[in-house]
Scaffold this motif. Structure first.
Motif, short mmCIF file in Angstrom:
data_model
loop_
_atom_site.label_atom_id
_atom_site.label_comp_id
_atom_site.label_asym_id
_atom_site.label_seq_id
_atom_site.Cartn_x
_atom_site.Cartn_y
_atom_site.Cartn_z
N VAL B 94 9.61 58.71 54.56
CA VAL B 94 9.89 58.32 55.95
C VAL B 94 11.36 58.59 56.24
CG1 VAL B 94 9.85 56.43 57.61
CG2 VAL B 94 8.19 56.45 55.74
N ASN B 95 11.62 59.22 57.35
CA ASN B 95 13.02 59.36 57.77
C ASN B 95 13.45 58.06 58.42
OD1 ASN B 95 13.78 62.01 56.99
ND2 ASN B 95 12.33 62.77 58.54
N GLY B 96 14.64 57.62 58.08
CA GLY B 96 15.05 56.31 58.57
C GLY B 96 16.39 56.33 59.25
N ASP B 97 16.63 55.23 59.95
CA ASP B 97 17.90 55.07 60.65
C ASP B 97 18.43 53.70 60.25
OD1 ASP B 97 19.93 55.60 62.69
OD2 ASP B 97 18.95 53.93 63.73
N TRP B 98 19.56 53.69 59.58
CA TRP B 98 20.07 52.44 58.98
C TRP B 98 21.20 51.87 59.82
CZ3 TRP B 98 19.43 48.97 55.11
CH2 TRP B 98 20.54 48.21 54.74
N ARG B 99 21.12 50.56 60.00
CA ARG B 99 22.27 49.89 60.58
C ARG B 99 22.65 48.69 59.72
NH1 ARG B 99 20.76 49.37 66.52
NH2 ARG B 99 19.21 50.94 66.00
N GLY B 100 23.79 48.80 59.06
CA GLY B 100 24.27 47.70 58.23
C GLY B 100 25.31 46.94 58.99
N SER B 101 26.55 47.06 58.56
CA SER B 101 27.61 46.39 59.31
C SER B 101 27.88 47.20 60.57
CB SER B 101 28.86 46.28 58.44
OG SER B 101 29.49 47.53 58.37
N LEU B 104 30.11 50.53 60.64
CA LEU B 104 29.70 51.83 60.10
C LEU B 104 28.73 52.58 61.01
CD1 LEU B 104 29.32 50.83 56.35
CD2 LEU B 104 31.13 52.19 57.39
N GLY B 105 28.33 51.96 62.11
CA GLY B 105 27.40 52.62 63.01
C GLY B 105 26.07 52.84 62.34
N SER B 106 25.36 53.88 62.76
CA SER B 106 24.05 54.11 62.13
C SER B 106 24.15 55.27 61.16
CB SER B 106 22.99 54.37 63.21
OG SER B 106 23.02 55.71 63.59
N VAL B 107 23.36 55.17 60.10
CA VAL B 107 23.35 56.18 59.05
C VAL B 107 21.93 56.68 58.91
CG1 VAL B 107 23.80 56.59 56.60
CG2 VAL B 107 25.16 54.90 57.84
N SER B 108 21.74 58.02 58.84
CA SER B 108 20.37 58.48 58.65
C SER B 108 20.05 58.50 57.15
CB SER B 108 20.16 59.85 59.28
OG SER B 108 20.59 60.86 58.44
N VAL B 109 18.88 57.99 56.84
CA VAL B 109 18.52 57.78 55.43
C VAL B 109 17.12 58.34 55.16
CG1 VAL B 109 19.94 55.70 55.22
CG2 VAL B 109 17.54 55.50 55.92
N PHE B 110 16.82 58.54 53.88
CA PHE B 110 15.47 58.93 53.46
C PHE B 110 14.82 57.72 52.81
CE2 PHE B 110 18.07 62.84 52.48
CZ PHE B 110 17.83 63.43 53.71
N VAL B 111 13.69 57.32 53.34
CA VAL B 111 13.00 56.18 52.75
C VAL B 111 11.86 56.70 51.88
CG1 VAL B 111 11.67 54.09 53.21
CG2 VAL B 111 13.53 54.76 54.74
N SER B 112 11.88 56.28 50.59
CA SER B 112 10.81 56.64 49.68
C SER B 112 9.96 55.41 49.44
CB SER B 112 11.38 57.11 48.34
OG SER B 112 12.17 58.26 48.52
N GLY B 113 8.68 55.51 49.83
CA GLY B 113 7.77 54.41 49.56
C GLY B 113 7.03 54.66 48.26
N ILE B 114 7.20 53.74 47.30
CA ILE B 114 6.60 53.98 45.99
C ILE B 114 5.75 52.78 45.58
CG2 ILE B 114 8.57 55.38 45.31
CD1 ILE B 114 9.37 53.05 43.41
N ASP B 115 4.90 53.00 44.58
CA ASP B 115 4.06 51.93 44.03
C ASP B 115 4.93 51.05 43.13
OD1 ASP B 115 2.26 50.36 42.78
OD2 ASP B 115 0.84 51.98 42.30
N LEU B 193 7.86 50.34 58.00
CA LEU B 193 9.03 51.03 58.57
C LEU B 193 8.63 52.26 59.37
CD1 LEU B 193 11.40 50.83 55.47
CD2 LEU B 193 11.59 49.54 57.61
N ASN B 194 7.41 52.76 59.09
CA ASN B 194 6.95 54.00 59.73
C ASN B 194 5.98 53.70 60.86
OD1 ASN B 194 6.84 56.74 60.03
ND2 ASN B 194 5.23 57.04 58.50
N ALA B 195 6.08 52.49 61.42
CA ALA B 195 5.15 52.08 62.46
C ALA B 195 5.11 53.12 63.58
CB ALA B 195 5.57 50.72 63.02
N GLY B 196 3.91 53.54 63.93
CA GLY B 196 3.78 54.54 64.99
C GLY B 196 3.81 55.94 64.46
N PRO B 201 0.46 59.53 53.17
CA PRO B 201 1.62 59.86 52.34
C PRO B 201 1.93 61.36 52.39
CG PRO B 201 -0.28 59.48 50.96
CD PRO B 201 -0.72 59.17 52.36
N ALA B 202 3.17 61.70 52.02
CA ALA B 202 3.57 63.11 51.99
C ALA B 202 3.16 63.78 50.68
CB ALA B 202 5.09 63.22 52.16
N TYR B 203 3.10 62.98 49.62
CA TYR B 203 2.77 63.55 48.30
C TYR B 203 1.86 62.61 47.54
CZ TYR B 203 6.81 66.55 49.20
OH TYR B 203 7.69 67.43 49.75
#
Ligand code: ATP
Ligand code: MG
Lengths: 241, 375
Positions: B94-101, B104-115, B193-196, B201-203
């Motif tokens: 899932v491609n993600g958009d992170w907002r922490g503090s 730092l604004g928003s950071v684009s992230v890669f979300v890996s969903g694993i077992d 996180l991937n709602a909508g 899965p990709a793999y």
């Protein structure tokens, strides 16, 4: 003492071209140089002494004429044969000593010997003997930086003598030295001629050397003007002080 | 035989030092850039290299693991039907958009969903089972400790990912990605996180009973045909496709070749200049030897031997320098990858620098004309 002719040069001619101007340095020169003698080539600066030395020793090709050295037509040999001829028969002493800074005296002498494939023991023996002959046995483990000018020239002479050449050429061997060192050097060359029957041809405009030569060839304008024999020139005997 | 080359090198080492240094730095630059590029490529394929399992199924034609698209769920069944397959596990991307503090604004992230199961395959090499189990908590995430400053949080703190609150339950090493931050979650959290989006899965990753048969099984499992909806690769094949993609599509490979050429050239110029200077400085000694009967070939051997020793010294120096630089990089979590063929290639190039420089210096020997000694 042998009276045999070591080098016979005929009709030697040599000119240098710089730009469009060609200067004749040597013109129709004949000379025979004898084995077992110290022959001094003297004359004013620029008269062609060094050039003649280079032609007779196989380093510079003449424009005309022939050189027979030890019966070989030097300038009819190909490059490799000429190099082998130099390796086996010719020694050189130059005005600059041209010693390798990194090598000690024995190694300087051993280096050209090593191309003769004599084996390590014989190479070392000859090198030590040659250093002994020039009175430098006690300096054999010193590098050029630790030697005086005269000592350096004696190492260079030992390097030339160690391979026991029949022909030894020396160009201004004393001109960088004080008179006592120069005297020592000329005595060593003289005794090498006597002891080994070597032809020693020495170019120099140093008048002090004239008295020590067996024969003096006076050059001017590319020709030999006078040819004097000195029957019994003095030889200093103690070089090892 | 008088060891002229070696004795001169030892006695006049100052004169030869620049050449050895040039060789050492050339070697270091070559090896370090190669190690960095390999390190980057390794991190591009981190999803594969940090996982167990020998077989990957993904969207047909996928050139790089990070370009995956959803594939049908029946791929899982299909894989499981093969008797060689012991275990199959989905991998959600899932491609993600992170907002922490806020700073730092928003950071684009890669979300890996694993077992998150202890037997899970994906990232099994990077995440220890105890930490992995904590992904069962809803909203739990794990990141590489080197990515913490980018995210602006510490373990135990929370941030907003795709509009949902998530909690950092722990950090680990060896998860760094290329061009973004890897965030590892459970499959369930990833789905949330991937709602909508596409929930498939990709793999799918499969573990075989006999890992040695991976090639053959992958060929069997691949549906072939133009209309297939997913493709099957061995893990090394997909990793190699990813590396290949980064190497050629991004221009990084050309960059490596170009940089290597520049290093080779600069190294050769400095080394050959130094050697030529050394030869020129001893030219009348060489000419004297030549007058006394030493052949030009014999003199060339002396120069080449010097070049060889300069190269050996440079190689040793370069090895030490590289080790220091790479150790520093490693301690700073900069990804570096060193392979034996890589080291061999660099060493070959370095010896090439010295041999070419030696040959150039040999040309200077032509000036060793003994007639010039008679003036
Ligand atoms: N390679 C060369 N190119 C041009 N001219 C040269 C060359 N070698 C020598 N000459 C010229 O030839 C002439 C003779 O030179 P040579 O070196 O033989 O003189 P020399 O008698 O040894 O002099 P000196 O006593 O000063 O050493 C000089 O005029 C010199 O300028
Ligand atoms: Mg002269």
């Amino acid at each position: 003492m042998s009276e045999s002719i070591a080098i016979r040069a005929r009709d030697i001619g040599k000119g240098f071209t710089v730009g469009k101007v060609t200067t004749r340095v040597i013109e129709g020169l004949h000379v025979d140089v004898l084995a077992g003698e110290l022959t001094l080539l003297s004359g004013p600066s620029g008269c062609g002494k060094s050039t003649l030395l280079a032609i007779l020793s196989g380093l510079e090709r003449p424009d005309a004429g022939s050189v027979m050295a030890l019966g070989e037509p030097v300038w009819a040999l190909d490059r490799r044969a000429l190099q082998r001829f130099r390796l086996h028969h010719i020694g050189f002493v130059f005005q600059g000593f041209n010693l390798f800074p990194a090598l000690d005296a024995v190694e300087q002498v051993e280096l050209p010997l090593s191309y003769l494939d004599l084996g390590a023991a014989e190479t070392r023996r000859r090198a030590e003997a040659a250093l002994d002959e020039v009175g430098l046995a006690h300096r054999r483990h010193m590098r050029p930086a630790e030697l005086s000018g005269g000592e350096k020239q004696r190492v260079a002479i030992a390097r030339a003598l160690a391979k026991r050449p029949q022909l030894l050429f020396a160009d201004e061997p004393t001109s960088a030295l004080d008179s006592i060192s120069g005297q020592t050097v000329i005595d060593i060359l003289h005794r090498a001629a006597r002891a080994h029957g070597t032809m020693v041809l020495c170019a120099s405009h140093d008048p002090r050397l004239i008295a020590h030569a067996d024969r003096v060839l006076r050059m001017e304008d590319g020709r030999v003007l006078t040819d004097e024999h000195h029957p019994h020139p003095p030889i200093g005997l103690d070089v090892s002080r | 035989m008088v060891a002229l080359a070696r004795k001169t090198l030892v006695y006049e080492w100052r004169r030869y030092l620049p050449a050895s240094l040039a060789v050492a730095f050339s070697g270091m630059l070559l090896l370090v850039q190669l190690a960095l590029v390999f390190g980057i490529f390794d991190s591009a394929a981190v999803y594969i290299n940090a996982s167990r399992g020998q077989i990957w199924a993904g969207y047909p034609g996928t050139q790089s693991i990070d370009l995956g698209r959803s594939i049908p769920r029946d791929a899982e069944v299909h894989l499981l039907m093969n008797p060689q397959v012991a275990q199959v596990e989905p991998f959600q991307w899932v491609n993600g958009d992170w907002r922490g503090s806020r700073a730092l604004g928003s950071v684009s992230v890669f979300v890996s969903g694993i077992d998150p199961a202890a037997t899970g395959l994906v990232f099994a090499r990077a995440i220890p089972p105890a930490l992995r189990a904590r992904l069962n908590e809803p909203g739990a995430i794990i990141v590489d400790r080197a990515d913490l400053p980018k995210l602006g949080i510490a373990v135990g703190q929370s941030g907003i990912l795709n509009g949902q609150r998530v909690y950092l339950v722990g950090t680990t090493g060896g998860l760094r990605a290329l061009g973004g931050v890897n965030i590892v979650t459970s499959l369930a959290t990833a789905e949330r996180l991937n709602a909508g989006g596409d929930l498939r899965p990709a793999y799918y990753v499969a573990r075989l009973r006999d890992p040695a048969r991976a090639e053959a099984v992958a060929a069997q499992l691949d549906p072939h045909g133009r209309l297939r909806r997913y493709a099957v690769w061995t893990a090394p094949t997909l990793a190699a496709r990813t590396v290949h993609y980064w190497l050629f599509e991004t221009g990084a490979g050309l960059g490596v070749v170009f940089m290597s050429l520049v290093v080779f050239l600069v190294g050769t110029v400095i080394t050959s200049q130094t050697l030529m200077g050394a030869v020129a400085g001893s030219i009348s000694e060489y000419a004297t030897l030549n007058a006394l009967g030493a052949s030009h070939r014999a003199l060339s051997r002396v120069v080449m031997e010097q070049a060889g020793w300069v190269g050996v010294a440079g190689l040793a120096g370069g090895g030490i320098l590289s080790a220091l630089v790479l150790a520093l990089a490693h301690s700073q979590d900069v990804p570096v990858g060193i392979t034996l063929p890589g080291i061999a290639a660099c060493a070959t190039l370095v010896m090439g620098i010295t041999m070419l420089s030696g040959m150039l210096a040999v040309r200077t020997l032509r000036n060793a004309d003994p007639a010039r000694l008679l003036r």
